[in-house]
Motif scaffolding. Structure first.
Motif, PDB file in Angstrom:
ATOM      1  N   PRO A  56       0.846  -1.149  -0.065  1.00 30.24           N
ATOM      2  CA  PRO A  56       0.083   0.070   0.020  1.00 30.24           C
ATOM      3  C   PRO A  56       0.796   1.251   0.092  1.00 30.24           C
ATOM      4  O   PRO A  56       0.465   2.248  -0.760  1.00 30.24           O
ATOM      5  CB  PRO A  56      -0.902  -0.101   1.300  1.00 30.24           C
ATOM      6  N   ARG A  57       2.151   1.296   0.635  1.00 29.68           N
ATOM      7  CA  ARG A  57       2.836   2.725   0.618  1.00 29.68           C
ATOM      8  C   ARG A  57       3.315   2.785  -0.671  1.00 29.68           C
ATOM      9  O   ARG A  57       3.563   3.984  -0.967  1.00 29.68           O
ATOM     10  CB  ARG A  57       3.959   2.365   1.788  1.00 29.68           C
ATOM     11  N   CYS A  58       3.515   1.813  -1.352  1.00 27.90           N
ATOM     12  CA  CYS A  58       4.127   2.076  -2.781  1.00 27.90           C
ATOM     13  C   CYS A  58       2.972   2.774  -3.623  1.00 27.90           C
ATOM     14  O   CYS A  58       3.173   3.721  -4.475  1.00 27.90           O
ATOM     15  CB  CYS A  58       4.594   0.768  -3.556  1.00 27.90           C
ATOM     16  N   ARG A  59       1.746   1.977  -3.438  1.00 29.13           N
ATOM     17  CA  ARG A  59       0.450   2.823  -4.246  1.00 29.13           C
ATOM     18  C   ARG A  59       0.367   4.253  -3.805  1.00 29.13           C
ATOM     19  O   ARG A  59       0.033   4.930  -4.468  1.00 29.13           O
ATOM     20  CB  ARG A  59      -0.756   2.017  -4.051  1.00 29.13           C
ATOM     21  N   ARG A  60       0.493   4.369  -2.702  1.00 27.13           N
ATOM     22  CA  ARG A  60       0.347   5.589  -2.082  1.00 27.13           C
ATOM     23  C   ARG A  60       1.213   6.702  -2.681  1.00 27.13           C
ATOM     24  O   ARG A  60       0.872   7.783  -2.829  1.00 27.13           O
ATOM     25  CB  ARG A  60       0.259   5.678  -0.445  1.00 27.13           C
ATOM     26  N   ILE A  62       2.751   6.427  -5.349  1.00 19.36           N
ATOM     27  CA  ILE A  62       2.642   6.712  -6.986  1.00 19.36           C
ATOM     28  C   ILE A  62       1.458   7.905  -6.733  1.00 19.36           C
ATOM     29  O   ILE A  62       1.393   8.841  -7.771  1.00 19.36           O
ATOM     30  CB  ILE A  62       1.754   5.534  -7.484  1.00 19.36           C
ATOM     31  N   SER A  63       0.530   7.597  -6.077  1.00 21.19           N
ATOM     32  CA  SER A  63      -0.618   8.622  -5.942  1.00 21.19           C
ATOM     33  C   SER A  63      -0.380   9.946  -5.510  1.00 21.19           C
ATOM     34  O   SER A  63      -0.689  10.882  -6.134  1.00 21.19           O
ATOM     35  CB  SER A  63      -1.858   8.230  -5.068  1.00 21.19           C
ATOM     36  N   GLU A  64       0.727  10.155  -4.660  1.00 19.29           N
ATOM     37  CA  GLU A  64       1.223  11.377  -4.195  1.00 19.29           C
ATOM     38  C   GLU A  64       2.000  12.026  -5.231  1.00 19.29           C
ATOM     39  O   GLU A  64       1.826  13.145  -5.741  1.00 19.29           O
ATOM     40  CB  GLU A  64       1.972  11.108  -3.001  1.00 19.29           C
ATOM     41  N   CYS A  65       2.765  11.173  -6.047  1.00 18.68           N
ATOM     42  CA  CYS A  65       3.725  11.616  -7.203  1.00 18.68           C
ATOM     43  C   CYS A  65       2.617  12.241  -8.145  1.00 18.68           C
ATOM     44  O   CYS A  65       3.044  13.242  -8.700  1.00 18.68           O
ATOM     45  CB  CYS A  65       4.459  10.632  -7.545  1.00 18.68           C
ATOM     46  N   ARG A  66       1.724  11.365  -8.730  1.00 20.42           N
ATOM     47  CA  ARG A  66       0.847  12.014  -9.589  1.00 20.42           C
ATOM     48  C   ARG A  66       0.359  13.136  -9.355  1.00 20.42           C
ATOM     49  O   ARG A  66      -0.258  14.059 -10.200  1.00 20.42           O
ATOM     50  CB  ARG A  66      -0.314  10.704 -10.045  1.00 20.42           C
ATOM     51  N   GLY A  67      -0.338  13.421  -8.180  1.00 14.67           N
ATOM     52  CA  GLY A  67      -0.975  14.597  -7.646  1.00 14.67           C
ATOM     53  C   GLY A  67      -0.097  15.771  -7.762  1.00 14.67           C
ATOM     54  O   GLY A  67      -0.354  16.923  -8.252  1.00 14.67           O
ATOM     55  N   ALA A  68       1.311  15.648  -7.333  1.00 15.12           N
ATOM     56  CA  ALA A  68       2.488  16.770  -7.118  1.00 15.12           C
ATOM     57  C   ALA A  68       2.568  17.191  -8.691  1.00 15.12           C
ATOM     58  O   ALA A  68       2.977  18.092  -9.426  1.00 15.12           O
ATOM     59  CB  ALA A  68       3.448  16.247  -6.589  1.00 15.12           C
ATOM     60  N   ASN A  69       2.649  15.966  -9.491  1.00 19.10           N
ATOM     61  CA  ASN A  69       2.803  16.117 -11.112  1.00 19.10           C
ATOM     62  C   ASN A  69       1.821  16.796 -11.669  1.00 19.10           C
ATOM     63  O   ASN A  69       2.180  17.827 -12.467  1.00 19.10           O
ATOM     64  CB  ASN A  69       3.194  14.834 -11.643  1.00 19.10           C
ATOM     65  N   ALA A  70       0.645  16.588 -11.410  1.00 21.77           N
ATOM     66  CA  ALA A  70      -0.495  17.205 -11.886  1.00 21.77           C
ATOM     67  C   ALA A  70      -0.512  18.492 -11.660  1.00 21.77           C
ATOM     68  O   ALA A  70      -0.939  19.541 -12.526  1.00 21.77           O
ATOM     69  CB  ALA A  70      -1.842  16.563 -11.780  1.00 21.77           C
ATOM     70  N   ALA A  71      -0.269  18.926 -10.305  1.00 21.58           N
ATOM     71  CA  ALA A  71      -0.137  20.420  -9.764  1.00 21.58           C
ATOM     72  C   ALA A  71       0.902  21.352 -10.461  1.00 21.58           C
ATOM     73  O   ALA A  71       0.616  22.178 -11.053  1.00 21.58           O
ATOM     74  CB  ALA A  71       0.069  20.026  -8.286  1.00 21.58           C
TER      75      ALA A  71
END
Length: 190
Positions: A56-60, A62-71
């Protein structure tokens, strides 16, 4: 570059009628290119890591990275327009597209889809970029896609396609091979 800076819509997001890119000094274009490629590379690294260890920490991460990248991409688009290949180079423009495809804000994706369509029409980025984001947005809106680039990962079949009888012709026009070849490669892992 031609045109004048477009206005920003409410909330600071680029409007559809905004000029796709603005004049940019080479040093800024180089810096933006490096940032886009770095961000896309980091997500790719995290995805490889998650395949090896699906915790789960790896999926989290990725999600955090994608959010920061989109911003970060939203900031770039709001200030400079779509980072087309003629400004930031083909690898960075492709990195921007990958970041956009993994963003969660459909309104932002739709705005960028229109900016990418104009950039592709002007020859400033590959038509293939528009094909991918157009299909992505169509599927997310529950509409048939136009180029068949989105495939259901559970079935390895494309999501519904409009006018399937002319699909391979449209795909050829944007630099894609026939859909059957793409599906065969997906099924065999090529």
């Amino acid at each position: 570059m031609k045109g004048s800076p477009g206005r920003l819509a409410a909330g600071g997001h680029a409007r559809q009628d905004q000029v796709a890119t603005r004049e940019m000094v080479p040093a800024l274009a180089t810096a933006l290119a490096g940032e886009l490629e770095r961000r896309a590379g980091e997500e790719h690294r995290l995805m490889r890591q998650a395949r090896a260890n699906p915790a789960p920490r790896c999926r989290r991460a990725i999600s955090e990275c994608r959010g920061a990248n989109a911003a970060a991409l939203r900031t770039i688009v709001d200030h400079h327009g779509w980072p087309a290949a003629d400004v930031v180079g083909a690898p960075a423009s492709t990195a921007a597209l990958m970041i956009l495809l993994h963003a969660t804000d459909l309104d932002f994706q739709l705005t960028c889809r229109d900016l990418i369509a104009q950039a592709a029409a002007d020859g400033r980025c590959p038509a293939l970029h528009h094909a991918y984001i157009a299909d992505h947005c169509a599927v997310e809106q529950g509409q048939p896609q136009f180029y068949g680039t989105r495939v259901d990962p559970a079935t390895f079949r494309p999501y519904p396609v409009r006018r399937p009888q002319t699909l391979d012709e449209r795909r050829r026009d944007v630099g894609l091979g026939p859909l059957d070849e793409q599906l065969r490669a997906l099924r065999t892992g090529e």
